[in-house]
Design an enzyme around this catalytic site. Structure first.
Site, PDB file in Angstrom:
ATOM      1  N   HIS A  41     147.646 -79.666  23.734  1.00 50.20           N
ATOM      2  CA  HIS A  41     147.450 -80.987  24.348  1.00 50.20           C
ATOM      3  C   HIS A  41     145.976 -81.073  24.724  1.00 50.20           C
ATOM      4  CE1 HIS A  41     148.023 -84.461  27.003  1.00 50.20           C
ATOM      5  NE2 HIS A  41     147.250 -83.829  27.864  1.00 50.20           N
ATOM      6  N   CYS A 115     148.301 -87.076  21.378  1.00 53.25           N
ATOM      7  CA  CYS A 115     147.221 -87.052  22.361  1.00 53.25           C
ATOM      8  C   CYS A 115     145.878 -86.679  21.739  1.00 53.25           C
ATOM      9  CB  CYS A 115     147.558 -86.073  23.489  1.00 53.25           C
ATOM     10  SG  CYS A 115     147.843 -84.374  22.927  1.00 53.25           S
TER      11      CYS A 115
END
Length: 242
Positions: A41, A115
């Site tokens: 992430h 993301c």
């Protein structure tokens, strides 16, 4: 000029400690040992002590912020200075407002709109370099082919058995088959991603592919540059985002 900083996390938001430990092992093998990539992430920091990222939610914008390096869903890995931007605070606020409209949470897709793709687009709007290829290589390997560094082949052979075993878990994770955490849903992706054909293609691409830059169009903003920045999302919303 203002620094643009990337914050990278290991994705460890499963209810299963075994799954989380497996992902950490995958990242150690693929990123730390052979430099290929992993399951990460990412979030971007520019001005202030907040980082901005994107995740899944059923309603509203998927763009959210949290204190730098403090996302509670993941395990913090590292800080990378990508470059600098000459955008003012007002311009950055405008860019974030535009992206919040362009990136609804329901449009999240693990392989094509995650993301890391969002961070690439944000950096592009800021005039800063995009993310290093390894950050999103597992996702990009699902739909494109590029070249891996030459020394990867030697290291790959040395860790062949270990890497193949880790890869099996990796593509199952990417297909949303290993996580039992209903509070952090994967994207509503194509059901065919769990099929043997997809699995074989995904693993082949991970071994023989790298990353390609993502791109996104922009929508002109009708709001004034000096409007206040986006409000932080509720922590309850963040718990469902990857």
């Amino acid at each position: 000029m203002r620094e643009v900083v990337l914050h990278v996390y290991d994705v460890t938001n499963s209810d299963s400690d075994k799954t989380n430990n497996t992902i950490l092992q995958i990242n150690r093998i693929f990123k730390d040992r052979i430099g290929l990539g992993g399951i990460f992430h990412s979030a971007v920091q520019v001005y202030g002590e907040e980082e901005w990222s994107f995740g899944f939610c059923e309603n509203g914008s998927g763009v959210f912020n949290c204190p730098v390096s403090k996302n509670p869903m993941y395990t913090y890995r590292e800080r990378i200075v990508l470059g600098e931007t000459n955008c003012t605070v007002a311009t950055v606020n405008r860019i974030l407002r535009e992206l919040s409209r362009e990136w609804p949470g329901s449009s999240y897709d693990l392989l094509s709109r995650n993301c890391n793709h969002f961070c690439d687009v944000l950096c592009e709007r800021l005039g800063a370099p995009k993310l290093p290829g390894w950050v999103n290589r597992f996702a990009n390997a699902g739909d494109t082919a590029v070249v891996v560094a030459e020394n990867t082949a030697v290291k790959f052979r040395q860790a062949k058995t270990e890497i193949v075993n880790a890869s099996r878990v990796a593509y199952r994770f990417m297909a949303g088959l290993t996580s039992k955490n209903q509070a952090s849903p994967e994207s509503p992706g194509d059901q065919n991603r769990g099929s043997p054909t997809f699995q074989g293609t995904w693993l082949k691409n991970v071994v023989s592919a790298g990353a390609k830059p993502s791109s996104s169009g922009s929508t002109p903003s009708q709001e004034a540059d000096d409007a206040p920045p986006l409000q932080r999302q509720k922590s309850a919303d963040q718990s469902t985002r990857l």
